[in-house]
Structures are given as C-alpha cells and as structure tokens.
Design a protein around this motif. Structure first.
Motif, PDB file in Angstrom:
ATOM      1  N   GLY A  15      -2.725   7.331  -5.079  1.00 41.27           N
ATOM      2  CA  GLY A  15      -2.990   6.532  -6.264  1.00 41.27           C
ATOM      3  C   GLY A  15      -1.715   6.160  -6.999  1.00 41.27           C
ATOM      4  N   PHE A  16      -1.742   6.303  -8.283  1.00 46.45           N
ATOM      5  CA  PHE A  16      -0.634   5.842  -9.110  1.00 46.45           C
ATOM      6  C   PHE A  16       0.433   6.903  -9.341  1.00 46.45           C
ATOM      7  CE2 PHE A  16      -1.563   1.601 -10.409  1.00 46.45           C
ATOM      8  CZ  PHE A  16      -2.924   1.477 -10.213  1.00 46.45           C
ATOM      9  N   LYS A  17       0.421   7.914  -8.523  1.00 46.84           N
ATOM     10  CA  LYS A  17       1.338   9.040  -8.757  1.00 46.84           C
ATOM     11  C   LYS A  17       2.779   8.593  -8.942  1.00 46.84           C
ATOM     12  CE  LYS A  17       3.397  12.854  -6.200  1.00 46.84           C
ATOM     13  NZ  LYS A  17       3.409  13.573  -4.954  1.00 46.84           N
ATOM     14  N   TYR A  18       3.249   7.745  -8.014  1.00 42.81           N
ATOM     15  CA  TYR A  18       4.665   7.389  -8.080  1.00 42.81           C
ATOM     16  C   TYR A  18       4.977   6.452  -9.232  1.00 42.81           C
ATOM     17  CZ  TYR A  18       5.234   9.944  -3.827  1.00 42.81           C
ATOM     18  OH  TYR A  18       5.269  10.959  -2.913  1.00 42.81           O
ATOM     19  N   TYR A  19       4.013   5.634  -9.593  1.00 40.04           N
ATOM     20  CA  TYR A  19       4.225   4.782 -10.762  1.00 40.04           C
ATOM     21  C   TYR A  19       4.364   5.645 -11.999  1.00 40.04           C
ATOM     22  CZ  TYR A  19       2.920   0.847  -7.857  1.00 40.04           C
ATOM     23  OH  TYR A  19       2.889  -0.088  -6.865  1.00 40.04           O
ATOM     24  N   GLN A  20       3.505   6.649 -12.062  1.00 41.36           N
ATOM     25  CA  GLN A  20       3.534   7.533 -13.206  1.00 41.36           C
ATOM     26  C   GLN A  20       4.866   8.275 -13.282  1.00 41.36           C
ATOM     27  OE1 GLN A  20      -0.037   9.795 -13.143  1.00 41.36           O
ATOM     28  NE2 GLN A  20       0.187  10.446 -15.267  1.00 41.36           N
ATOM     29  N   LEU A  21       5.293   8.771 -12.118  1.00 39.21           N
ATOM     30  CA  LEU A  21       6.566   9.475 -12.074  1.00 39.21           C
ATOM     31  C   LEU A  21       7.682   8.607 -12.628  1.00 39.21           C
ATOM     32  CD1 LEU A  21       6.784  11.424  -8.715  1.00 39.21           C
ATOM     33  CD2 LEU A  21       7.277  12.283 -10.990  1.00 39.21           C
ATOM     34  N   PHE A  22       7.616   7.349 -12.272  1.00 40.10           N
ATOM     35  CA  PHE A  22       8.660   6.440 -12.713  1.00 40.10           C
ATOM     36  C   PHE A  22       8.597   6.243 -14.227  1.00 40.10           C
ATOM     37  CE2 PHE A  22      11.859   3.495 -12.741  1.00 40.10           C
ATOM     38  CZ  PHE A  22      11.479   2.201 -13.074  1.00 40.10           C
ATOM     39  N   PHE A  23       7.382   6.020 -14.742  1.00 40.65           N
ATOM     40  CA  PHE A  23       7.257   5.784 -16.180  1.00 40.65           C
ATOM     41  C   PHE A  23       7.657   7.021 -16.984  1.00 40.65           C
ATOM     42  CE2 PHE A  23       5.906   1.898 -15.039  1.00 40.65           C
ATOM     43  CZ  PHE A  23       4.593   1.727 -14.668  1.00 40.65           C
ATOM     44  N   GLU A  24       7.419   8.182 -16.401  1.00 39.53           N
ATOM     45  CA  GLU A  24       7.700   9.403 -17.152  1.00 39.53           C
ATOM     46  C   GLU A  24       9.163   9.815 -17.079  1.00 39.53           C
ATOM     47  OE1 GLU A  24       5.108  12.210 -15.437  1.00 39.53           O
ATOM     48  OE2 GLU A  24       3.332  11.460 -16.465  1.00 39.53           O
ATOM     49  N   ASN A  25       9.929   9.115 -16.300  1.00 38.20           N
ATOM     50  CA  ASN A  25      11.336   9.471 -16.205  1.00 38.20           C
ATOM     51  C   ASN A  25      12.015   9.319 -17.550  1.00 38.20           C
ATOM     52  OD1 ASN A  25      14.250   9.032 -15.782  1.00 38.20           O
ATOM     53  ND2 ASN A  25      13.694   9.245 -13.640  1.00 38.20           N
ATOM     54  N   PRO A  26      12.775  10.335 -17.991  1.00 33.52           N
ATOM     55  CA  PRO A  26      13.388  10.239 -19.322  1.00 33.52           C
ATOM     56  C   PRO A  26      14.309   9.043 -19.484  1.00 33.52           C
ATOM     57  CG  PRO A  26      14.218  12.130 -18.083  1.00 33.52           C
ATOM     58  CD  PRO A  26      13.066  11.617 -17.329  1.00 33.52           C
ATOM     59  N   ASP A  27      14.849   8.555 -18.360  1.00 31.57           N
ATOM     60  CA  ASP A  27      15.777   7.437 -18.456  1.00 31.57           C
ATOM     61  C   ASP A  27      15.118   6.090 -18.243  1.00 31.57           C
ATOM     62  OD1 ASP A  27      18.649   9.111 -16.982  1.00 31.57           O
ATOM     63  OD2 ASP A  27      17.977   8.884 -19.049  1.00 31.57           O
TER      64      ASP A  27
ATOM     65  N   ALA B  40       0.821  -1.214   0.000  1.00 31.20           N
ATOM     66  CA  ALA B  40       0.000   0.000   0.000  1.00 31.20           C
ATOM     67  C   ALA B  40       0.854   1.264   0.000  1.00 31.20           C
ATOM     68  CB  ALA B  40      -0.923  -0.014   1.214  1.00 31.20           C
ATOM     69  N   ILE B  41       2.052   1.161   0.552  1.00 29.53           N
ATOM     70  CA  ILE B  41       2.923   2.335   0.633  1.00 29.53           C
ATOM     71  C   ILE B  41       3.131   2.959  -0.735  1.00 29.53           C
ATOM     72  CG2 ILE B  41       5.279   3.086   1.122  1.00 29.53           C
ATOM     73  CD1 ILE B  41       5.439   1.114   3.318  1.00 29.53           C
ATOM     74  N   SER B  42       3.153   2.105  -1.767  1.00 31.11           N
ATOM     75  CA  SER B  42       3.445   2.648  -3.086  1.00 31.11           C
ATOM     76  C   SER B  42       2.296   3.482  -3.620  1.00 31.11           C
ATOM     77  CB  SER B  42       3.769   1.523  -4.066  1.00 31.11           C
ATOM     78  OG  SER B  42       2.612   0.734  -4.288  1.00 31.11           O
ATOM     79  N   PHE B  43       1.142   3.387  -2.983  1.00 30.08           N
ATOM     80  CA  PHE B  43       0.003   4.184  -3.443  1.00 30.08           C
ATOM     81  C   PHE B  43      -0.263   5.355  -2.513  1.00 30.08           C
ATOM     82  CE2 PHE B  43      -1.037   1.351  -6.756  1.00 30.08           C
ATOM     83  CZ  PHE B  43      -0.801   0.071  -6.284  1.00 30.08           C
TER      84      PHE B  43
END
Lengths: 287, 308, 530
Positions: B63-75, B44-47
């Motif tokens: 929610g999915f904020k951190y997942y999104q941040l990860f996917f949007e990382n240029p690298d 749950a921490i990841s959400f």
C-alpha cells in the motif's frame, strides 16, 4: 560601413568573454591530455601542455574497444537520427494541425509521459519482450521520439503561414503531400536543429546501451568513456596500485578519451549552420 | 472555400478528413504506447515491497507504506524546498540567458565571428557532468583555485565557496548556465530565421532603431518558441538531476544542497529499494504535472500559444 | 532517465584457483615448489554420488568434459577485460572449464539489477558487497552455497582454517550466498603516512599522541606557511581512521569491552577528536576545503610540499616515492605509527584490510552442481597459487626457495593488465606475498610495521530485510545530521559547548532503532557460533 557603434563594441566584448569562459575548459583538457605524468600529478598544467607527449592518445586509439565503439556509435547515430527525425517530423506535423481528430487528447497523452514513467526496469522488460536485445534497433527505436523535440517541431510547424498550405491544397495535394512538398523545404532550420539534437543525444547516450546491450562488441563510445571517467572517481579499495603510475595517468587518460570521443560530434554543427539562413520564406507568400 | 456549416461536423466525418494526418501520427502514437505507456505498470512497484528477482506479479503489496515513509521524513520540506529553489533559480536566470545570447549573436555583423562564437559557446555542453564538477571544484578551491587567486590579487580574502551553503545555489546555477547556454541558443537562432526580413525593412523605413525593432518584431517572432519552452521548463523545475548535486555537495552545504534526487540515491538506489525510489518519483511527477498545468493555463489566458 | 546512478564499482572476485603445482609432466619448470599429493591433480572423477565422501581435499576437480560457465563481472578501466589473459588459460588447464565473460555496459550494480529483473542470469555473478549478495539472495536469485558443501571439500577445509572470514559471508538467515575471500584485503590497508625527509631535515619528532601531533603540525606550518601539514582526501570518512586513535569510530560499532553496540560520533571520546580537529582547522593545519578535496587535489598537495602528513592506502608509499624521486631524490613518504588520541588508548588503526566483494552463483543456473565444483577449485592450494602467482617460469620464478614475481611487471596494475591475475572475478583466496614481491623494500617494511598497529576487526553481521530498511532510512537521517553537525563543529559554525544538544538531536532521530537492529543481528551471529 566603418562606423563601429558603442553597442557593437560592447556586444563584441561580451561575446569574447563568453568565448573565453567556454573555450578555456576545453583547452585545459587538451593540455592535460598531452602532458607528462609528473606535471599532471603536481597540478602544474593550466593552459599549455608540459612534458608534451602523445602517449595517452596512442593508448586510447590503440585500444581495440575504442575502434569498435566508434563504429557502433557512428552507425547508431546516423540510423537513429534518420529514424527519429522521420517519425518526429510527421508526428509533429500532424499534431500541429488542430483540425486533426483527437489533437488535444493526443497532446495530453504525450505531455503526461514527461512526468510519469514506469521506470528503468519496466521499460527494460518491455523492450526485452520485443526481442530487441543486443540489436541495432534497441539503440535506435526506444529513443526514436523525444517529447521535447516533438513539441518544439510542432511549434515550428504551427508557425508556417496557412496560406502556403492552402495553395498546396488548391494544387490537389493531400496533407502528406503538403508536408513533403511545401512544409519540409521551408523547415530546414528546425530540421537541422532537431536533427542535431537527436544526433548529439544518441552520440552521448549510454543509458540505452546499459539497458539493452549485453554484447561488448556492440557498445558505443559512451560506455567505454563512462567506465574510464568513473574509474577515477572511486575513493575506495582495489583501485590502488602498489607503486607505478597508472593512477596518475587517470586524468590525462580521461581527457584524451573525452577528446577522442567528442570531437566528431562537435564538428557537426558548423556544417549545419548554413541551414540557419534568415528569410526562408521571402517570396513564398504570394497572393 | 467551404460554406460555413451550421452544425458541428460529425465525428466520423472529421476522422475521414484527418485520415492522412492520423496516419502520419500513427508511428508516434505506437511509440508512446509501447515505450511509454506499456512500462507504466511499473508504477505498481511503489505500492509493493518489490522483489527484483520475482518481479512485479510476485511481489508483496504494502500500500502506501513508502509514500508515508517519505512524508514522515524529518527533512521532507527541506528536500522539496531545496529542489524547488534550485530549479526555480535555474529557470529565472537560466531561461533568459540563451535568449539574450541569441539576440546578441543576431546583432553581429561579421559572419565569421558569429559562427565562431556560436561554435565555441556550445562546447561545454559536451563535457560530462563528472568532469564539469571536477573543474568547478578545482577552480573554486580556496587554496589553489583560479577564482580565489584572482581575489587575492585584488586584495580580498579567499572564500571557501563549496563549503558555504549560501553559495551553493549560485554555483550550481552559474555552472549550469555556463554549460548549457551556448547549446540552448541553437533553438532560438533557428526560431529567428523564420522571421520575415521584410518586417525589418518596413520597420526601418518607419524609423525604428535596433532596440525598437527587437521589441516589436524579433521578440514577438520568437514568442511561440519562447513560450512553449518556458512552459516545458516549468514542468521540469523539480527535475533537479542528482548527479551534479551529488558531485558538488558536502555536509557543509547539505542544508541548501541536498535535493530529492540525492536523497533517493542514498536511500533508494544504493540499497536497492526501488519501491521507495519509485514512490518518491511518482509523487514528484504529480507535483510537476500540477505545475505545468498551471503554466499552460496562464499561457492560454495571456497569449495565443500554449502547450494544449 | 530518472535517478539511476549508482556508481559502485564492481569488484569481481573471481575465484581462480589455479592448481599449478601438481603433476602434469608437460608443464614448464620443475614441480619443485609443491609436493604433489598422492593422487595427481587430474582426478578424472565424473559425477560425485551425493553425500559420499567426494574427492579428497587438496586435489583439484577436473571436469571430464570441457565445461563452459557464464560470468558477469566488472571490467576495470585500468585493466579492461581481455579474453586472451593468461589467467583464463591457467584456469582451463587445471579445471577443463572455460568462462564466458559478460562485461557490463554500465556499472556492475546497474547491470546486475537489470539482469536479475530480466531473469536470464549468468552462472556466476560478481557482487560488490556482502549486503548486496544477501539482498539478492533473500529475493531468491542466488543459490545457497551451504547446500552444496558436499561437493566442495576444499572449501570445507578452508572454512575450518578461516572461520571468521567464513562467518562473515553468512546471511541473516544462516545461508551463504557469496563466496568469502581472504588475502587480498591487505590492499585496503590504510595507515598514517609522513614525509620522513622533511622531518629529518628539520629534526622533527614523529608524534606518538595527538598533542605531539599538534606541536609537529604547528612547527611545520611555521616552516611552510603555505602548506596544510595534515592533508587528506575523503573528507569526514577519515574520522573513521582517526576515531580509532580515540578508541571509537565514526559510525555504529561494537565495543568489545562493554559488549554493546554504540554510535561513535556521540561518544565523549569522539568529542575529544573533534576538539582537536577544530583546533587544527582554526590554525590552518588542515586544508580549509578538507570536505571537497578530491583525489587529484590531494595528490597535487602531497607532491608539491604542501602536505606532509596524511592518511591513505599503504600503497601510496610507492605511488608517490617512485615518480617523485625522479626530480627530488630525497622525497620519502614513509609509514607513521598512528598517534594515540587519549591516554590509555593504544596506537592503532581501524581494521580496514578486508574485501567486501565476492562471487555468487545464480539459483537459476542449469549447471549448479558443476559451478559449485568449479568454485571449489579456488580454495585449493593450487588455485590460490595460480590466482596469486600465475605460472612458474612465465610470471614468477623461484629464487632461493622463495617465489619471486617477474620484475618485468612494473607493479600490480601492470600485472593485472597483462595477465588478468588479481582482477575482479579471478580469485577468492590470495597469497598476498605475490603482490608484495612487486613492492619496494620500503613498502614491504611498511606492511610489517603496519601490522603491529592492527586493532580488532569489527563484526559485520548480516541484517534481515526489515532491519536493512531501518538501517537505511533511519541511518540516512542520522548520518546526515551527524555529518552536518560535526562539520559545523570543526569549522566553528557550531560552538563545542553545543555538543550535548547535538547528541540529543541524534538520539531523537531514532538512534535506538539502529542499536536494536545491530544488537539483534549480532546476537544471531553469536548464537550461530555456539
């Protein structure tokens, strides 16, 4: 047979190369740990100690933390290995029997945990709520089963010929009896191996100490060791001294500590090698 | 000797029959439930925007904020590619190495030499990563390292290995093999002991040489162990640990060396952003699960051994 | 065991103010160094009425009943925690409080996160950075020190004397979660160092700017072809030190003249620095493996005449001179004035001599007020004296009216190991002369010299959680791109005419967001000052 084939020669050469490559770093560490400050500072020590002195070993062995930590580590390792080996082997045996109800389901359950975990903090919170903090059990129970070892043992147990177990059933043994009387004696190699894996794992483990130990009298060797080894890695303030040679010693102190903490567990395997005997099953399959 | 049953035995019957086995499995089951499944609420921490002090129940949901941040990382792709390649090369080169070494050791006739090589070869396993990385750095130094000294002696130009991105994977995998090959032979040596020597006797009488014996007896005898370990290792391909990469990489090699683990360390762990770290871990866990599922499927199709 | 692993060292600032001087007829030695205040140090006042004047500043609050506080601090490998240390006795003598120290099993950072998640917090916790303290503080784990200022008259007085240090410790929302420190930062001073004996031997001049530096390095290389005359450890981090020579920096910094936050590595001045570095690299004047040169390798190089100019902590002077003179009596590593990179830029070093660690107080402590009163002790003159000097007659003596540390302490590490003075968790306010008195004359002189080249200290505003997240995420991308590009410029993988493309890449990664967070955070600091 004095006939030495080419293959044997080549094989021996290859193995000797392996020996040199793997032995050298240890010799290097031993040399540095026995060398004088100045030579270490100037990077002049490659294979033999220069300015031979036992100062670092005296320092390490006289450190009160080391002797307590040593005792702790030995206790954790012995108890931990015994517990782990017991739980893992009966679990692996039962998993190896496909006729056990829910076998597939349980296997999946276990494999799943290899990829998903709650993480460091939730695990810590769960164990804490069990009241294990700062006890022997904290160092032994949370590491009692390694999925890896469990699966390997299961593979070995599956390899035992069914006829042997059948003969046990004919003699009136139940599953546990078969396990105890027939399977275990045939599994010396795998028990020795997995036992060794657990023992080394516990001996080298500091993660559990980090999570569950607060009383420094209960710290194992790895905690002390990591502290020392990491200290030399920091490229920042408060590690400098105005003069003096405390930082120069870091390398040799580091290595002396490593030697002192690693030697015992290194010596376990040679004693176990006698269990790695071929053909444990000769003559066992009868009729 | 049971008469064949026309109907599938009932569930309760099967439970009764495996009663002892289930009891034997119980401690294991308890262990997994308590120490592996109970903490899974941590997912749950990841959400959430995890507040360490207030705990999971009081932290804000994002929610999915951190997942999104990860996917949007240029690298994003570079990191995954690097992680995958390092793990993959480790698998391709590092997996067969201990098997080969075990086979070579098996051929040694003098027991003393065999035990000596075995014991010495696993020594590096006990050296901590920090020390290994330090040694690797020292040996590969362009000015004073042994490797370059040797090269100079032969007449070659010294190479700045650790600052060249094309060498990183080689250095990483080679040092991994060097560190672990001896240790990993132990399990294969154990597997070798369970092969019936009578099979070898029979083969020799049929005129098979050592090589043929290896192919037809030894390898098949070790097959279950090898296959299971292979599947498990495929599942771990993405688990490239952060510590060793962190100690060996530098800006000159980021393009091949920066992996998920080091990225999580820099952005998740150091700044205390456990939510981000957990999200990334979870994502990588899903990919690994897919990989091991695939490996198991393949294994089931082409051999008798599989994980499940 | 997934992805743990911060290896941050915990610097535990223990605020130990020992009030050695005043009264107490039983103490050895004369009370000759400090005049006791009107009331003596043993004020047996019980509870302070809230809001009332409280004890007078300059006096030590001594608890009527012995108190015990729990503390989580780091135990450094070179001077591991010892409950028998003199410092604990001295603290107890003055305040009637003992500390029950908990030593972490791993790094402090790891243990801190577990402790805070677990909820069973010790009274006092050391934290390695103001940022960490602010983060935990905003989560609610730490007490707001400002709420208890009434109980800390000495701290109040100290705050007036050191306003900028006080300001630095404030959080983004104007609270204070960590106790500020002063004095010990000097140990972090970084300077240029050079082999004075080699220079004298070959009649070389100390360079005053980078062109002269280049000439000297070339000459040294010609004289010692196997050397890399400018050798340093820490890789690109040294661009921070060198950046100051060009009037810039290797990260976000505040340009006082322009009144704006800038990103150093894209400034034209920084480009000039990189041009020099590239030249140095091409001509073998810096080691080819400068990125991977770790402490040990660098120590090797400096002590075997393969490196002659370096940038490191000022304490390295004694660190090298003392042992190496045993075999080479002429060895002389000395302080070198930092060369100037551009005309108009003064010779200066960046302001690195501050300490980012400090003590914090748990919000869940059931002795909060007493803890605060205890911490106040470290801001008294007595406290400072004890933390720095120890006890007269035991660790130091008075010679010609000046304090002198006992010479049986070889150096600071020795002092720390034997007495616990200046170890993490035993001080906030240090009189650095105490440590200097153990230094060689040359090192003392170097400190004097170095102070002439101090530049203005960069502001370090506190960020809100949202700003921190941006700094971390965007910052990591930018830093990584910067490091890669700068490295490639230096080693020649990227030609310098690609500089503008590089600047655009950096800006394209969201640099403006970083500038905005820093501007907003600093604005809050400025507003608070008015």
């Amino acid at each position: 047979m004095r006939n030495i084939s080419i293959f044997q020669t080549v094989n021996t050469l290859i193995l000797l190369c392996v020996v040199v490559a793997t032995l050298y770093p240890f010799l290097y560490m031993i040399a540095v740990s026995l060398s004088g400050n100045l030579y270490v500072l100037r990077g002049e020590v490659w294979l033999w100690p220069k300015g031979f002195n036992l100062a670092m070993y005296e320092l390490v062995l006289n450190d009160p933390r080391i002797s307590t930590a040593y005792l702790n580590t030995i206790i954790y390792t012995v108890v931990g290995t015994a517990v782990a080996l017991t739980v893992t082997s009966i679990g692996a045996y039962s998993l190896s029997k496909r006729e056990m109800v829910g076998n597939q389901f349980f296997t999946l359950l276990i494999v799943f945990t290899m990829f998903f975990s709650g993480g460091m903090i939730p695990t810590f919170l769960v164990v804490r709520s069990l009241g294990f903090m700062d006890t022997l059990w904290a160092m032994v129970v949370p590491g009692a089963v390694s999925t890896w070892n469990l699966i390997i043992m299961r593979t070995f147990f599956r390899g035992i010929p069914a006829e042997l177990e059948e003969s046990g059933r004919i003699d009136g043994l139940n599953d546990f009896g078969i396990f105890l009387r027939i399977v275990l004696p045939l599994s010396k190699a795998v028990l020795a191996t997995i036992g060794l894996f657990y023992a080394v794992g516990i001996w080298n483990n500091f993660y559990q100490a980090l999570l569950y130990l607060r009383d420094s009298d209960r710290f194992p060797l790895q905690v002390v060791l990591r502290n020392i080894v990491l200290a030399g890695q920091i490229n920042n303030s408060n590690v400098t001294s105005i003069g003096g040679d405390n930082l120069i010693i870091e390398e040799s102190l580091k290595f002396a500590t490593i030697m002192v903490s690693t030697l015992p567990i290194l010596l376990v395997y040679p004693f176990l090698q006698k269990y790695f005997v071929k053909g444990v099953m000769i003559g066992s399959v009868k009729g | 000797m049971h008469p064949s049953k026309p109907l599938r035995p009932s569930f309760l019957y099967r439970v009764k029959k495996s009663k002892v086995l289930l009891l034997m499995f119980l401690p294991c089951l308890l262990y997994y439930l308590i120490f592996k499944y109970a903490p899974m609420f941590g997912v749950a921490i990841s959400f959430q925007d995890y507040n360490l002090f207030k705990g999971i129940w009081e932290s804000k949901w994002v929610g999915f904020k951190y997942y999104q941040l990860f996917f949007e990382n240029p690298d994003f792709f570079i990191l995954i590619r690097n992680t995958f390649l390092l793990g993959f090369y480790n698998l391709v080169f590092g997996f067969p190495a201990p098997i080969i070494l075990a086979l070579l050791l098996n051929e040694v006739t003098r027991n003393v030499f065999k035990r000596f090589v075995q014991t010495v070869s696993y020594l590096p396993h006990f050296i901590s990563t920090v020390v290994v990385a330090g040694m690797v750095t020292m040996f590969l130094s362009p000015s004073s390292g042994i490797v370059n000294q040797l090269m100079k002696w032969i007449g070659l130009e010294p190479i700045n290995f650790l600052m060249n991105p094309s060498y990183f994977r080689t250095i990483y995998v080679a040092s991994d093999i060097w560190q672990h090959v001896g240790w990993e032979t132990i399990i294969y040596l154990a597997a070798l002991t369970s092969i019936d020597p009578q099979l070898y006797e029979a083969a020799k009488m049929d005129g098979a040489n050592r090589w043929q014996q290896t192919l037809s007896i030894t390898l098949p005898g070790m097959a279950p162990t090898i296959i299971i370990l292979l599947i498990l290792n495929v599942g771990r391909v993405l688990e490239v640990g952060f510590e060793k990469v962190f100690l060996l990489y530098n800006p000159a090699t980021y393009e091949t060396a920066d992996v998920i683990g080091t990225y999580v360390y820099r952005t998740g762990i150091i700044s205390g952003n456990y939510s981000y770290a957990t999200a990334i871990d979870l994502f990588m866990g899903i990919i690994s699960l897919v990989l091991i599922y695939g490996a198991n499927l393949v294994s089931r199709k082409i051999s008798e051994t599989s994980l499940w | 065991m997934r992805r743990i692993g911060s290896s941050l060292l915990v610097v535990l600032l223990m605020i130990t103010m020992l009030a050695a001087c005043t009264g107490g007829g039983g103490s050895s030695g004369n009370a000759g160094n400090n005049t006791p205040p009107a009331g003596n140090g043993n004020n047996p006042t019980a509870t302070q009425p809230g809001g009332a004047a409280g004890p007078a500043a300059g006096s030590v609050y001594r608890f009527e009943q012995p108190k015990q506080f729990t503390m989580l601090t780091e135990s450094h490998a070179s001077w591991p925690y010892d409950p028998e240390w003199l410092i604990w006795d001295l603290i107890e003598e003055q305040t009637n409080a003992t500390i029950d120290v908990e030593v972490p099993a791993g790094t402090l950072e790891e243990t801190l996160s577990l402790t805070i998640a677990g909820g069973n917090l010790p009274d006092i916790m050391l934290m390695m950075s103001y940022a960490a303290a602010n983060r935990y503080g905003s989560e609610g784990a730490l007490a707001n020190i400002l709420d208890y200022m009434d109980l800390m008259p000495n701290f109040q007085r100290w705050a007036e004397e050191y306003p900028s240090e006080f300001q630095m410790a404030l959080s983004a929302d104007g609270k204070m979660y960590i106790f500020p420190n002063e004095g010990f930062g000097e140990t972090n001073r970084m300077v240029w160092l050079y082999r004075d004996d080699i220079f004298a031997k070959h009649q070389l001049q100390v360079p005053a700017n980078y062109d002269e530096l280049y000439d000297v390095l070339k000459k040294l290389k010609a004289l010692y072809p196997d050397s890399y005359p400018l050798s340093f450890r820490g890789g690109l981090q040294r661009l921070d030190n060198m950046g100051a020579n060009f009037g810039t920096n290797n990260r976000m910094y505040y340009d006082f003249a322009a009144g704006a936050w800038l990103y150093g590595p894209i400034q034209p001045e920084f480009k000039k620095l990189i041009e020099y570095m590239h030249k140095f690299y091409e001509e073998g004047l810096i080691p080819p493996d400068f990125l991977t040169m770790d402490t040990k390798a660098w120590q090797d190089v400096m002590s075997t005449d393969r490196g002659f100019i370096t940038i490191d902590y000022i304490g390295r002077i004694d660190f090298f001179n003392i042992p190496l003179r045993e075999t080479n009596p002429e060895f002389n590593l000395a302080h070198m004035a930092p060369p100037s990179g551009l005309p108009g830029v003064p010779q200066q070093n960046p302001y690195t001599h501050f300490l980012q660690s400090g003590m914090t107080v748990a919000s869940t402590s059931n002795q909060l007020e007493d803890v605060m009163r205890f911490m106040d002790f470290f801001y008294t003159e007595e406290g400072r004296n004890i933390a720095s000097w120890g006890k007269e007659g035991v660790t130091y003596t008075i010679v010609d009216g000046k304090k002198q540390m006992n010479k049986d302490f070889v150096d600071i590490s020795d002092l720390r190991k034997k007495t616990g003075l200046a170890t993490n968790g035993t001080y906030t306010w240090i009189d650095y002369d105490a440590h200097l008195s153990l230094a060689s004359e040359e090192l003392k002189a170097a400190y004097e010299e170095a102070r002439k080249y101090d530049s203005q200290m960069q502001p370090m505003p506190a960020f809100t959680d949202a700003e921190l997240e941006i700094n971390t995420m965007v910052g990591d991308n930018i830093t990584k791109q910067m490091e890669q590009s700068i490295t490639n410029f230096i080693i020649g993988e990227l030609p310098l005419d690609q500089w503008d493309a590089y600047v655009q890449r950096i800006e394209g990664l969201g640099l403006q967001q970083l500038i905005d967070t820093h501007t907003a955070a600093y604005q809050r600091v400025l507003d608070a000052q008015n």
